[in-house]
Design a protein around this motif. Structure first.
Motif, short mmCIF file in Angstrom:
data_model
loop_
_atom_site.label_atom_id
_atom_site.label_comp_id
_atom_site.label_asym_id
_atom_site.label_seq_id
_atom_site.Cartn_x
_atom_site.Cartn_y
_atom_site.Cartn_z
N TRP A 152 20.37 -14.88 -18.90
CA TRP A 152 19.16 -14.15 -18.84
C TRP A 152 18.08 -14.99 -17.82
O TRP A 152 18.39 -16.13 -17.92
N LEU A 153 17.27 -14.33 -17.34
CA LEU A 153 16.37 -14.73 -16.37
C LEU A 153 14.90 -14.27 -16.78
O LEU A 153 14.74 -12.93 -16.52
N GLY A 154 14.18 -15.15 -17.35
CA GLY A 154 12.66 -14.43 -17.69
C GLY A 154 11.80 -14.80 -16.57
O GLY A 154 11.63 -16.11 -16.32
N ILE A 155 11.06 -13.93 -16.08
CA ILE A 155 10.11 -14.17 -14.92
C ILE A 155 8.69 -13.73 -15.47
O ILE A 155 8.50 -12.79 -15.83
N MET A 156 7.78 -14.55 -14.88
CA MET A 156 6.39 -14.19 -15.14
C MET A 156 5.82 -14.35 -13.80
O MET A 156 5.58 -15.45 -13.34
N THR A 157 5.14 -13.25 -13.22
CA THR A 157 4.26 -13.34 -12.01
C THR A 157 3.47 -12.02 -11.75
O THR A 157 4.16 -10.80 -12.07
N LYS A 158 2.33 -12.02 -11.31
CA LYS A 158 1.59 -10.87 -11.22
C LYS A 158 2.35 -10.18 -10.09
O LYS A 158 2.72 -10.57 -8.83
N LEU A 159 2.45 -8.84 -9.94
CA LEU A 159 2.98 -7.92 -8.91
C LEU A 159 1.94 -7.06 -8.23
O LEU A 159 0.99 -6.75 -8.54
N VAL A 160 2.38 -6.97 -6.86
CA VAL A 160 1.46 -6.36 -5.99
C VAL A 160 1.49 -4.81 -6.31
O VAL A 160 2.40 -4.14 -6.60
N ILE A 161 0.16 -4.27 -6.17
CA ILE A 161 -0.03 -2.74 -6.55
C ILE A 161 -0.06 -1.94 -5.32
O ILE A 161 0.59 -0.85 -5.24
N SER A 162 -1.01 -2.36 -4.69
CA SER A 162 -1.25 -1.69 -3.23
C SER A 162 -1.85 -2.38 -2.23
O SER A 162 -2.45 -3.43 -2.62
N ARG A 163 -1.85 -2.02 -0.97
CA ARG A 163 -2.63 -2.87 -0.27
C ARG A 163 -4.00 -2.73 -0.39
O ARG A 163 -4.62 -3.93 -0.22
N GLU A 164 -4.64 -1.70 -0.94
CA GLU A 164 -6.05 -1.64 -0.98
C GLU A 164 -6.45 -2.64 -2.21
O GLU A 164 -7.51 -3.65 -2.10
N ARG A 165 -5.72 -2.55 -3.07
CA ARG A 165 -6.00 -3.71 -4.21
C ARG A 165 -5.48 -5.10 -3.82
O ARG A 165 -6.20 -6.02 -4.24
#
Length: 210
Positions: A152-165
């Motif tokens: 298993w590999l557990g990752i925590m990182t914030k994800l891109v939603i859109s260019r505007e955001r």
């Protein structure tokens, strides 16, 4: 025009702010900062030294438990794990040890135990780390090489939603954050490295080596 540092496809200009320009890959959906803006190692460590990662901080533990809890649901006591990029105050590895796991820490600045990278584990954790990968193709290759089939590999990182955001996103203000992922990027990573991908929270993903 720059090429994507993850898949090498030609990238497109995405957003620019007063600090740096960002580019987007239409193939793997990675967004990345102009490599010319990357800090040298000393500058990176200066930024990391400002982080206050205290194992006794209940709020920090609650934050990390958003990964620890769903990961532990998939593990058995005594499993061997690696906290990859543990930082100056390893806390997640301590929490997992308290839950019965056997842990090793690695961090290129604070726990530069390269022997830890020469074996495979039942699971690897990587919290708030993958956005720092200046050579993501190499770094993801190194990271996934630590996994055996079924690991298993557990990752925590914030994800891109859109260019505007993204244009007003606080997450890109950290100069050590140089690559940014979307759900589509993780789909690409899963196909590239033989991983199943499950998003268990808005910024928490659990991957399994097939």
């Amino acid at each position: 025009m720059l090429c994507c540092p993850l898949c090498t496809h030609r990238a497109e200009r995405y957003v620019e702010d007063r600090r740096r320009a960002y580019f987007h890959c239409p193939c793997c959906d990675l967004v990345f900062a102009d490599p010319a803006s990357h800090l040298e190692a000393a500058g990176q460590k200066e930024e990391y030294d400002r982080h206050e990662n205290d194992p006794a901080d209940c709020r920090y533990r609650r934050f990390l438990n958003r990964l620890a809890a769903p990961l532990l649901d998939r593990l058995s006591p005594g499993m061997q794990g690696l906290d990859y990029g543990c930082g100056p105050g390893p806390t997640l590895s301590l929490m997992l040890e308290e839950a019965g796991m056997s842990m090793t820490d690695f961090d290129p600045f604070y726990r530069p135990n390269t022997d830890a990278l020469n074996r495979q584990y039942d699971f690897v954790t990587c919290t708030e780390v993958v956005e720092h990968f200046s050579r993501p193709a190499h770094d993801w290759g190194q990271l996934t090489a630590l996994l055996r089939p079924g690991s298993w590999l557990g990752i925590m990182t914030k994800l891109v939603i859109s260019r505007e955001r993204f244009a007003d996103w606080h997450y890109k203000a950290d100069p050590t954050h140089v690559v940014f992922y979307s759900p589509a990027t993780f789909t690409w990573l899963g196909m590239q490295f033989g991983l199943t991908v499950e998003r268990v929270d808005r910024d928490v993903l659990i991957l399994q080596k097939t």
